[in-house]
Scaffold this motif. Structure first.
Motif, PDB file in Angstrom:
ATOM      1  N   TYR A 139      -4.054  20.259 -33.448  1.00 34.02           N
ATOM      2  CA  TYR A 139      -4.237  21.704 -33.377  1.00 34.02           C
ATOM      3  C   TYR A 139      -2.859  22.307 -33.139  1.00 34.02           C
ATOM      4  CZ  TYR A 139      -8.831  19.799 -32.277  1.00 34.02           C
ATOM      5  OH  TYR A 139      -9.989  19.059 -32.297  1.00 34.02           O
ATOM      6  N   GLN A 140      -2.490  23.293 -33.963  1.00 34.94           N
ATOM      7  CA  GLN A 140      -1.144  23.854 -33.908  1.00 34.94           C
ATOM      8  C   GLN A 140      -1.184  25.365 -33.788  1.00 34.94           C
ATOM      9  OE1 GLN A 140       0.973  22.544 -37.416  1.00 34.94           O
ATOM     10  NE2 GLN A 140       1.952  20.859 -36.317  1.00 34.94           N
ATOM     11  N   ILE A 141      -0.105  25.893 -33.207  1.00 33.61           N
ATOM     12  CA  ILE A 141       0.106  27.341 -33.201  1.00 33.61           C
ATOM     13  C   ILE A 141       1.589  27.595 -33.435  1.00 33.61           C
ATOM     14  CG2 ILE A 141       0.412  27.425 -30.687  1.00 33.61           C
ATOM     15  CD1 ILE A 141      -0.896  30.217 -30.767  1.00 33.61           C
ATOM     16  N   ASN A 142       1.877  28.567 -34.282  1.00 31.78           N
ATOM     17  CA  ASN A 142       3.257  28.977 -34.506  1.00 31.78           C
ATOM     18  C   ASN A 142       3.343  30.492 -34.390  1.00 31.78           C
ATOM     19  OD1 ASN A 142       2.406  30.018 -37.070  1.00 31.78           O
ATOM     20  ND2 ASN A 142       2.691  27.992 -37.974  1.00 31.78           N
ATOM     21  N   GLU A 143       4.385  31.089 -34.923  1.00 33.14           N
ATOM     22  CA  GLU A 143       4.589  32.531 -34.749  1.00 33.14           C
ATOM     23  C   GLU A 143       3.568  33.371 -35.511  1.00 33.14           C
ATOM     24  OE1 GLU A 143       8.740  32.244 -36.064  1.00 33.14           O
ATOM     25  OE2 GLU A 143       9.240  33.292 -34.202  1.00 33.14           O
ATOM     26  N   ARG A 144       2.893  32.787 -36.502  1.00 28.66           N
ATOM     27  CA  ARG A 144       1.994  33.580 -37.339  1.00 28.66           C
ATOM     28  C   ARG A 144       0.579  33.030 -37.439  1.00 28.66           C
ATOM     29  NH1 ARG A 144       4.053  37.131 -40.799  1.00 28.66           N
ATOM     30  NH2 ARG A 144       2.385  36.705 -42.272  1.00 28.66           N
TER      31      ARG A 144
ATOM     32  N   ILE B 101      -2.686  29.925 -36.444  1.00 24.00           N
ATOM     33  CA  ILE B 101      -3.308  28.848 -35.688  1.00 24.00           C
ATOM     34  C   ILE B 101      -3.901  27.883 -36.703  1.00 24.00           C
ATOM     35  CG2 ILE B 101      -5.120  28.247 -34.039  1.00 24.00           C
ATOM     36  CD1 ILE B 101      -4.811  30.934 -32.768  1.00 24.00           C
ATOM     37  N   ILE B 102      -3.635  26.594 -36.540  1.00 20.53           N
ATOM     38  CA  ILE B 102      -3.982  25.591 -37.548  1.00 20.53           C
ATOM     39  C   ILE B 102      -4.811  24.487 -36.906  1.00 20.53           C
ATOM     40  CG2 ILE B 102      -3.077  23.998 -39.288  1.00 20.53           C
ATOM     41  CD1 ILE B 102      -0.451  25.650 -39.168  1.00 20.53           C
TER      42      ILE B 102
END
Length: 614
Positions: free
Chosen positions: A440-445, A447-448
């Motif tokens: 599970y990922q989160i970046n500046e734009r 959520i994955i």
């Protein structure tokens, strides 16, 4: 007056000892502000405390509709920014200098560092400590600048309903025991033992039910509404909606009794929860709580309006500086080749990074954070294969240490042990790779949510934009989840199914990280929109200014045509002086350019007619 004299005049600092005042005075800085310079902006975190030494400051406040109003002035000896010492709550006012002003200022970072060295200072600031307790109510999950506005439980009548079953069971048990004793069926010590056991069960049941009632909190902060459902620390579910995402609220009361005792339910709707709203069920004075939430919504809107105005002013000012102040644009410079030095290999850090990459449940690379499931989830996947490996080792141990087993063919033991070990090891490798691939990922734009099978057999990837996130929920369903601090995180997305992070470690920290990213994304988005709007307005102003200049040039050209020959030179000189005095917004002839290259036409009216025709 010196800094210590100013500090002594502040009421909540008057309890400090001289040595403590001296330590505090050493971290204050003296700052000068010019007329009209902003000191604090409305809506920004209160990160500084100010004492006015010379001059005056003016307070102004923007309301939820975007109208800015004056809110008073302060002079020498007065102070502002008290929230710096407590919650760093956003400032309710914008403060600017009236004329030249000199202030003593202390930053929160400097104060925190001082408190680490001198914790005794806080003991002599009772007003600050009391205010901190009121603003935070002991909740440790609040973010910087977040304060508790309202906290409540279910109506007191629900406590009676909760305690009614154990109370009835206790009365029935007492009646049964009395009957057994009256008819001589049970008496003496056995009766006493039964009575004590029944009493322990009933009292324990009552304590559990009462504690469960007390542990369920309905909380309103200046950033979100929260329903925390706990069970004596053994289970916890927290449902949250940011204040900015609230679409509507509904108060529901059922029956005459509910209306009489003022008990109702408050349904809070967001764009992502049309069918499944966050509900504050069976609470007292639901209408009052609705008004409290509406107040926080309006306060947040006022902050946003103030920030929007300030951003707009800043962007327009930046765009106009070149045209009004004639500041030259920064010249592009060729980047110099960086000096490359081979860093020393940090083997300890390298080993830690390798371990996190293969076995860690949280990875941070730049602005991207990757989470994996808790190790207990991995254990659940590999426990069968661990048993196979253990069985293989057991077979080897039996053959090695039990002489009777050696009477059997060794090849049989070897074959059985090898099959068990290889099967177990293969299963362990497969399940571990399966655990490692589910991320599970989160970046500046975005959520994955990525689920992959080992060796590329199957993959499913779900991406949700941060702009579409409506609310986030953290759950720790049972005792094991509470003890090991892992659970599920549910991310509700507008117009789609929720993203669920299953069995992740520290679910509440993930929720806080998502909320932090949402706030950063929102601010950046507003900055971009404001920049576009300011550029459009500046372009309109510059176009209007150029139109006026062209009109003046056209008028000067007409006068040159009709004036006598003897005055022609004077008119041309006046026109040349006017063109030379134009702002930098009007492009000048570059060196060596011909007249046809000049962007100030010789016939301004003809050029304007052509532009209008286009």
């Amino acid at each position: 007056m010196n800094t210590i004299s100013r500090l002594r005049a502040v009421p909540f600092l008057s309890h400090l000892r001289p040595v403590q005042l001296q330590a505090l005075a050493e971290i204050f800085t003296r700052e000068d502000f010019i007329a009209g310079e902003d000191i604090i902006h409305q809506g920004d975190l209160t990160s500084h405390f100010f004492i006015i030494d010379e001059g005056y400051v003016h307070f102004r406040k923007t309301d939820a509709e975007g109208f800015e109003k004056p809110a008073g002035t302060k002079g020498p000896g007065e102070f502002f920014g008290i929230k710096m010492f407590t919650s760093e709550e956003p400032s309710e006012y914008t403060v600017e200098a009236l004329g030249k002003a000199t202030l003593y200022a202390i930053a929160r970072a400097a104060f925190d560092e001082l408190i680490q060295q001198r914790p005794d200072i806080l003991r002599f600031m009772p007003e600050v400590n009391e205010q901190q307790r009121k603003l935070t109510m002991g909740f440790s999950w609040l973010t910087p600048g977040e304060t508790i506005a309202v906290t409540t439980h279910r109506h007191i009548a629900t406590l009676f309903i909760t305690l009614l079953p154990p109370l009835l069971v206790g009365l029935v048990a007492a009646g049964v025991l009395f009957g057994l004793n009256a008819f001589g069926i049970v008496s003496g010590t056995p009766l006493m033992v039964i009575g004590v056991v029944a009493l322990i069960i009933v009292v324990g049941w009552g304590i559990w039910s009462g504690g469960d009632w007390a542990d369920d909190d309905f909380i309103v902060t200046n950033k979100r509404v929260v329903r925390a459902d706990r069970a004596l620390g053994l289970r916890e579910t927290r449902d949250e909606i940011p204040i900015s995402k609230i679409q509507s609220m509904t108060v529901v009361k059922h029956g005459v009794v509910s209306a009489f005792i003022d008990m109702g339910s408050l349904e809070i709707h967001s764009a992502g929860k049309d069918a499944n709203s966050l509900v504050f069920d069976r609470i007292a004075r639901a209408e009052d709580l609705k008004k409290d939430i509406s107040k926080q919504v309006m306060l947040l809107r006022a902050f946003e309006q103030a920030k929007e105005r300030e951003r707009f002013r800043r962007h327009v000012g930046k765009e106009l500086r070149h045209y009004v102040l004639k500041e030259p644009l920064p010249q592009a410079t060729e980047p110099t080749a960086p000096t490359i030095t081979k860093p020393k290999t940090d083997w300890v850090k390298k080993l830690k990074d390798w371990w996190k990459s293969w076995f860690g449940d949280e990875l941070r690379r730049g602005e991207t954070i990757t989470w994996r499931k808790h190790w207990i989830a991995l254990f659940g996947q590999i426990r069968l294969w661990l048993l196979l490996v253990a069985a293989a080792l057991l077979v080897a141990a039996i053959y090695a240490f039990i002489p009777l087993a050696r009477a059997l063919p060794g090849t049989a033991f070897f074959a059985v042990g090898s099959v068990l070990f290889l099967a177990g090891f293969a299963g362990l490798a497969y399940q571990w790779e399966d655990w490692r691939n589910d991320i599970y990922q989160i970046n500046e734009r975005e959520i994955i949510d990525v689920e992959r099978r080992p060796f590329g057999l199957n993959e499913r990837s779900t991406v949700a934009l941060l702009a579409n996130v409506q609310d986030v929920r953290a759950k720790r369903p049972n005792v094991l989840h509470a003890v090991l601090n892992y659970g599920n995180v549910e991310v509700q997305v507008a117009g789609g199914d929720p993203l669920i992070f299953y069995d992740v470690a520290r679910p509440q920290m993930i929720v806080e990280e998502i909320f932090r990213r949402l706030e950063v994304f929102r601010v950046k988005k507003m900055e971009r929109e404001t920049s576009i709007q300011s550029r459009q307005i500046v372009d309109a102003l510059v176009a209007y200014h150029r139109l006026l200049i062209a009109e003046k040039h056209d008028a000067a050209s007409s006068e040159t045509t009709v004036s006598p020959t003897t005055d022609a030179a004077n008119v041309v000189d006046a026109s040349a002086r006017e063109v030379a005095s134009l702002p930098a917004a009007v492009p000048q002839l570059p060196s060596g350019a011909t007249a046809s290259q000049n962007q100030i036409p010789t016939n301004g009216k003809a050029r304007r007619d052509e532009e209008l025709a286009e």
